[in-house]
Design a protein around this motif. Structure first.
Motif, PDB file in Angstrom:
ATOM      1  N   ASN A  74       0.811  -1.224   0.000  1.00 24.08           N
ATOM      2  CA  ASN A  74       0.000   0.000   0.000  1.00 24.08           C
ATOM      3  C   ASN A  74       0.844   1.275   0.000  1.00 24.08           C
ATOM      4  O   ASN A  74       0.713   2.120  -0.883  1.00 24.08           O
ATOM      5  CB  ASN A  74      -0.934   0.007   1.214  1.00 24.08           C
ATOM      6  CG  ASN A  74      -2.324  -0.491   0.882  1.00 24.08           C
ATOM      7  OD1 ASN A  74      -2.927  -0.071  -0.097  1.00 24.08           O
ATOM      8  ND2 ASN A  74      -2.836  -1.390   1.702  1.00 24.08           N
ATOM      9  N   PHE A  75       1.711   1.415   0.988  1.00 25.69           N
ATOM     10  CA  PHE A  75       2.501   2.648   1.106  1.00 25.69           C
ATOM     11  C   PHE A  75       3.512   2.761  -0.025  1.00 25.69           C
ATOM     12  O   PHE A  75       3.692   3.833  -0.616  1.00 25.69           O
ATOM     13  CB  PHE A  75       3.209   2.692   2.462  1.00 25.69           C
ATOM     14  CG  PHE A  75       4.032   3.936   2.672  1.00 25.69           C
ATOM     15  CD1 PHE A  75       3.426   5.176   2.774  1.00 25.69           C
ATOM     16  CD2 PHE A  75       5.415   3.869   2.750  1.00 25.69           C
ATOM     17  CE1 PHE A  75       4.177   6.331   2.960  1.00 25.69           C
ATOM     18  CE2 PHE A  75       6.181   5.017   2.938  1.00 25.69           C
ATOM     19  CZ  PHE A  75       5.560   6.250   3.039  1.00 25.69           C
ATOM     20  N   ALA A  76       4.170   1.659  -0.354  1.00 27.80           N
ATOM     21  CA  ALA A  76       5.192   1.689  -1.404  1.00 27.80           C
ATOM     22  C   ALA A  76       4.601   2.141  -2.733  1.00 27.80           C
ATOM     23  O   ALA A  76       5.166   2.996  -3.428  1.00 27.80           O
ATOM     24  CB  ALA A  76       5.826   0.299  -1.549  1.00 27.80           C
ATOM     25  N   SER A  77       3.449   1.597  -3.093  1.00 30.55           N
ATOM     26  CA  SER A  77       2.816   1.944  -4.369  1.00 30.55           C
ATOM     27  C   SER A  77       2.292   3.374  -4.363  1.00 30.55           C
ATOM     28  O   SER A  77       2.344   4.076  -5.373  1.00 30.55           O
ATOM     29  CB  SER A  77       1.678   0.964  -4.675  1.00 30.55           C
ATOM     30  OG  SER A  77       2.169  -0.357  -4.771  1.00 30.55           O
ATOM     31  N   LEU A  78       1.783   3.809  -3.203  1.00 37.10           N
ATOM     32  CA  LEU A  78       1.278   5.186  -3.100  1.00 37.10           C
ATOM     33  C   LEU A  78       2.403   6.194  -3.295  1.00 37.10           C
ATOM     34  O   LEU A  78       2.275   7.158  -4.058  1.00 37.10           O
ATOM     35  CB  LEU A  78       0.619   5.385  -1.734  1.00 37.10           C
ATOM     36  CG  LEU A  78      -0.098   6.719  -1.527  1.00 37.10           C
ATOM     37  CD1 LEU A  78      -1.378   6.778  -2.345  1.00 37.10           C
ATOM     38  CD2 LEU A  78      -0.420   6.939  -0.048  1.00 37.10           C
ATOM     39  N   VAL A  79       3.540   5.981  -2.613  1.00 36.70           N
ATOM     40  CA  VAL A  79       4.668   6.916  -2.707  1.00 36.70           C
ATOM     41  C   VAL A  79       5.270   6.891  -4.115  1.00 36.70           C
ATOM     42  O   VAL A  79       5.593   7.940  -4.682  1.00 36.70           O
ATOM     43  CB  VAL A  79       5.741   6.583  -1.654  1.00 36.70           C
ATOM     44  CG1 VAL A  79       6.985   7.425  -1.865  1.00 36.70           C
ATOM     45  CG2 VAL A  79       5.209   6.825  -0.256  1.00 36.70           C
ATOM     46  N   ALA A  80       5.439   5.691  -4.681  1.00 39.39           N
ATOM     47  CA  ALA A  80       6.000   5.592  -6.036  1.00 39.39           C
ATOM     48  C   ALA A  80       5.107   6.314  -7.040  1.00 39.39           C
ATOM     49  O   ALA A  80       5.599   6.988  -7.957  1.00 39.39           O
ATOM     50  CB  ALA A  80       6.170   4.129  -6.426  1.00 39.39           C
ATOM     51  N   THR A  81       3.794   6.192  -6.866  1.00 46.29           N
ATOM     52  CA  THR A  81       2.857   6.891  -7.761  1.00 46.29           C
ATOM     53  C   THR A  81       2.958   8.394  -7.581  1.00 46.29           C
ATOM     54  O   THR A  81       2.965   9.152  -8.564  1.00 46.29           O
ATOM     55  CB  THR A  81       1.415   6.416  -7.474  1.00 46.29           C
ATOM     56  OG1 THR A  81       1.360   4.993  -7.588  1.00 46.29           O
ATOM     57  CG2 THR A  81       0.439   7.041  -8.455  1.00 46.29           C
ATOM     58  N   ASN A  82       3.038   8.840  -6.339  1.00 49.93           N
ATOM     59  CA  ASN A  82       3.179  10.275  -6.074  1.00 49.93           C
ATOM     60  C   ASN A  82       4.453  10.823  -6.715  1.00 49.93           C
ATOM     61  O   ASN A  82       4.444  11.897  -7.335  1.00 49.93           O
ATOM     62  CB  ASN A  82       3.202  10.507  -4.563  1.00 49.93           C
ATOM     63  CG  ASN A  82       2.848  11.937  -4.173  1.00 49.93           C
ATOM     64  OD1 ASN A  82       2.254  12.679  -4.953  1.00 49.93           O
ATOM     65  ND2 ASN A  82       3.211  12.329  -2.967  1.00 49.93           N
ATOM     66  N   ALA A  83       5.540  10.075  -6.586  1.00 52.10           N
ATOM     67  CA  ALA A  83       6.803  10.498  -7.194  1.00 52.10           C
ATOM     68  C   ALA A  83       6.688  10.548  -8.720  1.00 52.10           C
ATOM     69  O   ALA A  83       7.180  11.489  -9.362  1.00 52.10           O
ATOM     70  CB  ALA A  83       7.921   9.538  -6.784  1.00 52.10           C
ATOM     71  N   ALA A  84       6.039   9.550  -9.303  1.00 51.05           N
ATOM     72  CA  ALA A  84       5.869   9.510 -10.760  1.00 51.05           C
ATOM     73  C   ALA A  84       5.045  10.697 -11.240  1.00 51.05           C
ATOM     74  O   ALA A  84       5.325  11.279 -12.307  1.00 51.05           O
ATOM     75  CB  ALA A  84       5.212   8.202 -11.178  1.00 51.05           C
ATOM     76  N   ARG A  85       4.029  11.072 -10.489  1.00 49.97           N
ATOM     77  CA  ARG A  85       3.201  12.229 -10.870  1.00 49.97           C
ATOM     78  C   ARG A  85       4.024  13.521 -10.824  1.00 49.97           C
ATOM     79  O   ARG A  85       3.897  14.381 -11.700  1.00 49.97           O
ATOM     80  CB  ARG A  85       1.984  12.333  -9.943  1.00 49.97           C
ATOM     81  CG  ARG A  85       0.970  11.206 -10.146  1.00 49.97           C
ATOM     82  CD  ARG A  85      -0.194  11.335  -9.178  1.00 49.97           C
ATOM     83  NE  ARG A  85      -0.941  12.571  -9.414  1.00 49.97           N
ATOM     84  CZ  ARG A  85      -1.928  12.691 -10.301  1.00 49.97           C
ATOM     85  NH1 ARG A  85      -2.287  11.661 -11.038  1.00 49.97           N
ATOM     86  NH2 ARG A  85      -2.560  13.839 -10.442  1.00 49.97           N
ATOM     87  N   HIS A  86       4.879  13.656  -9.808  1.00 47.26           N
ATOM     88  CA  HIS A  86       5.762  14.827  -9.746  1.00 47.26           C
ATOM     89  C   HIS A  86       6.732  14.830 -10.931  1.00 47.26           C
ATOM     90  O   HIS A  86       7.017  15.883 -11.516  1.00 47.26           O
ATOM     91  CB  HIS A  86       6.541  14.831  -8.426  1.00 47.26           C
ATOM     92  CG  HIS A  86       5.746  15.327  -7.257  1.00 47.26           C
ATOM     93  ND1 HIS A  86       4.787  14.553  -6.640  1.00 47.26           N
ATOM     94  CD2 HIS A  86       5.765  16.514  -6.588  1.00 47.26           C
ATOM     95  CE1 HIS A  86       4.259  15.255  -5.644  1.00 47.26           C
ATOM     96  NE2 HIS A  86       4.832  16.431  -5.580  1.00 47.26           N
TER      97      HIS A  86
END
Length: 524
Positions: A119-131
């Motif tokens: 959950n957390f790993a995918s959320l952070v990776a997605t947030n980074a990808a959006r940035h």
């Protein structure tokens, strides 16, 4: 639950669970899958200690039979199989990220830790990808979130998965040591304000970059360059007297790091003091064969200040005939997020590198991804979870998942099929159906077919095991995945939903099982 399974004699029944999510985060239409490596490590080392078993005995309500405790002493994941999408892949709702097969009690014990790791790993990776998508490919992105992350574990994980999502480096030295992530950083305002003036600098000597000579008084060399800058007619209206304590701090930092001199220029006044002081030190370093990295802006109007700083760098390049001084790096920080990056791009700016912390690592825009772990088959019998909310109805049975690509190389649709259905073939038309909406369907003739689920933990099946890639390879895979997506699926505003479908045969089976399991009401 494990005790109840054991008590009922069901604990060794073969079960299949899917881990998936129902909705993409941050109002977007894509997610980056991360955390697989940690899941495999968990499964490889899963074993309860005697101390843990004793605590479980004390914690379970009522009396716990000794036979169950003996069962706990024996369990591991040697009979569990794990199938997963490759880490770093762009993924979508309903498609299983992981499929776990094994004794139902053992796999049920894995539910919470596996969800926690994904959950957390995918959320952070997605947030980074959006940035990364908003900033653009050419900008360097630095993760600066350690100080405001949710504790040390959250900070370490965030640094790792921001790198997966496309960030270039981190200020988290521990993460650099553990994962090999490139490290970047500079000094803080405290370093600048700790100096009172150049008289504090005792060791003033600096060898040239090639070691052929030594400047015995680097402070005097810097001051002479500052005088030259201040006397330039083209900059006279901009530069006047500068803060000498700030100049002393910059000189000291340059003496410590002549090859990596990056100065924080907004402690006192960016335009009147920080920029000219930086330029004087950078020019003195240049005379000795070094190249300054650049400046960091941590407050104020970043679009305006970066543009003005760039003009000054170009003026100095022209006035002193110094090639590439105009390209001196400009880094910006100061509570940046996806929205401010987008705003800076629309305004026009000259920032080369962004340091992003709080909003990135805390996932301020969304607290959690919402992955779930659902039983889809037990003893070869498909199972379904029903709900009045159609989005919460699970897709039953053991499935195979494919990504179908079009002639432009972009992915068109993900399709789930029953385990024993034939694989979609390149050039052959296949009907793709929405899992729950009867009218939503389309034929697709794929130019390329990619099977998504691979075996990462074979258990006792004897299947070939997929090797876990290095972290940098996961990052490269993520970046390549985003490049293969249609731009309208990954744009920031009003993105187009990506199509996730099932085969016609699986569609029919879902609705047969749904009707079979749903109780029939009776009107009176």
């Amino acid at each position: 639950m494990a005790y109840a399974y054991w008590k009922a004699g069901k604990h060794n029944e073969r079960a299949v669970f899917d881990l998936y999510f129902r909705k993409n985060p941050f109002g977007g239409e894509f997610t980056v899958f991360a955390g697989l490596e940690e899941c495999i490590k968990l499964i490889a080392n899963f074993k309860l200690t005697e101390e843990e078993i004793s605590f479980i005995d004390q914690s379970l309500p009522g009396s716990c039979e000794e036979g169950f405790l003996n069962y706990l002493r024996e369990i591991d994941c040697s009979d569990v199989e794990v199938y997963a999408i490759s880490e770093g892949t762009v993924v979508f709702p309903k498609v299983p990220l992981l499929r776990l097969e094994g004794p139902v009690a053992v796999v049920q014990l894995l539910e919470t830790p596996v969800l926690n790791l994904v959950n957390f790993a995918s959320l952070v990776a997605t947030n980074a990808a959006r940035h990364r998508l908003v900033a653009g490919k050419s900008k360097m992105l630095l993760e600066f979130g350690l100080r405001r992350a949710q504790g040390p574990d959250g900070a370490i994980g965030a640094s790792k998965y921001c790198y997966v999502g496309g960030f270039d480096a981190t200020s988290n030295v521990a993460a650099g040591r553990l994962f090999g992530i490139p490290l970047r950083g500079t000094h803080s305002h405290a370093f600048v304000s700790s100096f009172m003036g150049p008289d504090e600098i005792l060791d003033r000597s600096l060898c040239s970059s090639d070691g052929s000579s030594t400047c015995e008084d680097f402070v005097t060399l810097v001051q002479s360059w500052l005088s030259k800058i201040q006397s330039l007619k083209s900059l006279r209206s901009t530069f006047g007297e500068t803060n000498q304590s700030e100049l002393a701090a910059f000189i000291s930092y340059a003496l410590a790091f002549p090859n990596n001199f990056l100065a924080l220029v907004d402690t006192y006044d960016v335009m009147r003091s920080g920029i000219p002081n930086f330029c004087a030190v950078a020019l003195a370093l240049g005379e000795l064969g070094y190249k300054a990295v650049g400046i960091r802006l941590d407050s104020g109007d970043l679009a305006y200040l970066s543009s003005e700083a760039r003009k000054i760098f170009h003026t100095i390049e022209r006035e002193f005939e110094l090639p590439d001084f105009g390209k001196t790096g400009i880094t910006a920080s100061n509570d940046l997020n996806e929205e401010t990056l987008d705003g800076l791009k629309k305004q026009g700016h000259e920032v080369d590198c962004f340091g992003i912390g709080t909003y990135l690592v805390t996932c301020y825009a969304q607290a959690a991804l919402g992955c779930v772990f659902k039983l889809v088959e037990i003893n070869n019998q498909p199972r379904i979870k029903l709900s009045e909310d159609v989005s919460k109805v699970s897709i039953p049975c053991k499935k195979r998942c494919y990504r179908l690509y079009g002639k432009e190389g972009c992915s068109l649709v993900d399709i789930m099929t029953g385990e024993n259905e034939p694989c979609p073939k390149v050039g052959e038309r296949i009907l793709c159906r929405h899992p729950f909406s009867e009218s939503k369907r389309a034929y697709v003739v794929p130019k390329r077919v990619e099977e998504l689920l691979k075996c990462y933990w074979p258990g006792k099946s004897g299947k070939e095991r997929e090797e876990l890639p290095a972290l940098k390879d996961i990052r490269d895979h993520c970046i390549k995945q985003l490049e293969q997506m249609r731009p309208d699926h990954i744009r920031r505003l009003n993105p187009t939903p990506y199509k996730v479908s099932v085969s016609a045969k699986l569609y029919d089976f879902i609705h047969f099982l749904w009707l079979n399991e749903a109780p029939v009401g009776e009107l009176h």
